[in-house]
Design an enzyme around this catalytic site. Structure first.
Site, PDB file in Angstrom:
ATOM      1  N   GLU A  31      36.834  46.864  43.179  1.00 40.24           N
ATOM      2  CA  GLU A  31      37.585  45.632  42.879  1.00 40.24           C
ATOM      3  C   GLU A  31      38.539  45.856  41.706  1.00 40.24           C
ATOM      4  O   GLU A  31      38.506  46.907  41.044  1.00 40.24           O
ATOM      5  CB  GLU A  31      36.615  44.486  42.580  1.00 40.24           C
ATOM      6  CG  GLU A  31      35.731  44.729  41.365  1.00 40.24           C
ATOM      7  CD  GLU A  31      35.672  43.536  40.419  1.00 40.24           C
ATOM      8  OE1 GLU A  31      36.728  42.934  40.132  1.00 40.24           O
ATOM      9  OE2 GLU A  31      34.555  43.238  39.953  1.00 40.24           O
ATOM     10  N   LYS A 165      25.442  39.321  34.631  1.00 37.56           N
ATOM     11  CA  LYS A 165      25.216  39.063  33.204  1.00 37.56           C
ATOM     12  C   LYS A 165      24.483  37.750  33.012  1.00 37.56           C
ATOM     13  O   LYS A 165      24.662  36.818  33.785  1.00 37.56           O
ATOM     14  CB  LYS A 165      26.569  38.934  32.500  1.00 37.56           C
ATOM     15  CG  LYS A 165      27.269  40.235  32.251  1.00 37.56           C
ATOM     16  CD  LYS A 165      28.317  40.017  31.151  1.00 37.56           C
ATOM     17  CE  LYS A 165      29.081  41.282  30.880  1.00 37.56           C
ATOM     18  NZ  LYS A 165      30.217  41.470  31.789  1.00 37.56           N
TER      19      LYS A 165
HETATM   20  N1  PSU Z   1      31.170  39.909  35.903  1.00 41.18           N
HETATM   21  C1  PSU Z   1      31.411  40.829  34.964  1.00 41.18           C
HETATM   22  N2  PSU Z   1      32.672  41.324  34.806  1.00 41.18           N
HETATM   23  C2  PSU Z   1      33.713  40.896  35.598  1.00 41.18           C
HETATM   24  C3  PSU Z   1      33.437  39.914  36.613  1.00 41.18           C
HETATM   25  C4  PSU Z   1      32.162  39.457  36.733  1.00 41.18           C
HETATM   26  O1  PSU Z   1      30.496  41.211  34.255  1.00 41.18           O
HETATM   27  O2  PSU Z   1      34.855  41.354  35.408  1.00 41.18           O
HETATM   28  C5  PSU Z   1      34.556  39.462  37.530  1.00 41.18           C
HETATM   29  C6  PSU Z   1      34.345  39.982  38.963  1.00 41.18           C
HETATM   30  O3  PSU Z   1      35.609  40.324  39.521  1.00 41.18           O
HETATM   31  C7  PSU Z   1      33.773  38.782  39.683  1.00 41.18           C
HETATM   32  C8  PSU Z   1      34.502  37.656  38.991  1.00 41.18           C
HETATM   33  O4  PSU Z   1      33.999  38.804  41.077  1.00 41.18           O
HETATM   34  O5  PSU Z   1      34.539  38.043  37.625  1.00 41.18           O
HETATM   35  C9  PSU Z   1      33.805  36.333  39.178  1.00 41.18           C
HETATM   36  O6  PSU Z   1      34.603  35.312  38.666  1.00 41.18           O
HETATM   37  P1  PSU Z   1      34.199  33.781  38.927  1.00 41.18           P
HETATM   38  O7  PSU Z   1      32.943  33.560  38.141  1.00 41.18           O
HETATM   39  O8  PSU Z   1      35.362  32.984  38.438  1.00 41.18           O
HETATM   40  O9  PSU Z   1      33.962  33.648  40.404  1.00 41.18           O
END
Ligand code: PSU
Ligand code: MN
Length: 305
Positions: A31, A165
């Site tokens: 990603e 996390k």
């Molecule tokens: N968790 C992390 N680092 C990240 C992300 C999640 O520890 O960079 C990123 C990933 O790309 C994940 C996105 O798919 O954040 C999720 O965002 P949201 O909670 O807005 O769906």
């Protein structure tokens, strides 16, 4: 209005990745939101390159995925990766943003949900990232649930990650994955890992002991249904951040996050926590992402036809 074209028809696949897919060679998707929004320059570029190198060293072909000025792209070239990593204006594209980014010609990092959709569109079955999104904790609204979970519920791609996390509500996140029919496999662990902190006490749905076993489980899972799966790979304890330090930083970040909502919330919390905890988190973060890329490549090598 013409007929609906498949997502795959809009996707540009690099020559190398297209050739590997045609020849049924192992390919691992990566990603790019962790490049545009998850890690600071220049650790982001360095980490992305290290993932690609780890995948090659394990005998697979890397396919970093993003929206390149309106083109959903599978297999970024290095100059594209560098522009994405150094951009300060790139968007964060989750599943719902794909059409917007194409029509409006945006440069965007793709989240786990958008990356899964694009990987599946071209026939890639294994994908590596750092951590998946999930259900947020209060004071975020109870319905702030990442599109990553919904995509896992409907797209048959194996997502190799270091769990999630604890900025997230992990028990609720795991319950939602169960509801959506998504197996959560622990790689040589019985508990769902908590990204770069040690510990964790929530059970995974099954434990696997090897990359070959993970591949076998995922292949049979796909025979029996349409959803994705999570392969959770813990960071070795020696590299982990103490959970108490993380919790303190998380609470401060949450206090600072008043008024931050929607797609901005996850990057905001991650950035604040990284600022408070210092360089150790970047080192741990980079390490776990590369570990996951390597494991994903090993699993991809066992996926067969
Ligand atoms: N968790 C992390 N680092 C990240 C992300 C999640 O520890 O960079 C990123 C990933 O790309 C994940 C996105 O798919 O954040 C999720 O965002 P949201 O909670 O807005 O769906
Ligand atoms: Mn959200």
């Amino acid at each position: 209005m013409g007929h609906r074209r498949g997502l795959g028809e809009l996707v540009r696949t690099s020559e190398e990745v297209a050739a590997a897919l045609r020849a049924n060679r192992p390919v691992v998707a990566l990603e790019s939101t962790l490049v545009t929004h998850g890690l600071p320059w220049p650790v982001n570029l360095d980490t992305a390159r290290a993932c690609e190198a780890a995948i090659r060293a394990a005998g697979a072909i890397p396919a970093t995925i993003a929206i390149w000025h309106g083109e959903p792209t599978v297999g970024l070239l290095d100059f594209q990766l560098e522009e994405l990593a150094s951009s300060t204006t790139a968007f964060k594209a989750s599943r719902r943003d794909l059409g917007v980014c194409v029509a409006l010609k945006r440069l965007a990092g793709t989240t786990v949900s958008a990356t899964m959709a694009l990987a599946h569109a071209v026939g890639i079955r294994v994908f590596a990232t750092g951590g998946i999104g999930g259900a947020h904790r209060p004071p975020a609204p109870a319905f702030d649930i990442s599109a990553d979970l919904v995509e896992l519920g409907r797209t048959p791609v194996l997502v190799v990650c270091a769990g999630a996390k604890s900025i997230l509500d992990l028990p609720r996140t795991l319950e939602i994955l169960e509801t959506l029919g998504v197996p959560v496999l622990g790689f040589r662990t019985d508990v769902f890992p908590t990204f770069y902190t040690a510990g964790g006490d929530l059970p995974v749905s099954a434990r696997v002991e090897s990359a070959a076993e993970a591949a076998a489980v995922f292949r049979d899972h796909c025979q029996l249904g349409d959803s994705g799966a999570v392969l959770a790979n813990p960071l070795p304890e020696i590299d982990a951040i103490p959970a108490a330090d993380f919790d303190r930083a998380r609470q401060q970040a949450e206090a600072d996050a008043t008024g931050v909502t929607g797609a901005r919330l996850t990057p905001f919390l991650l950035k604040r926590i990284a600022e408070r905890l210092g360089p150790a988190v970047l080192i741990a973060n980079r390490k776990l992402i590369v570990n996951n890329a390597r494991l994903a490549a090993e699993v991809a090598c066992f996926m067969g036809d």
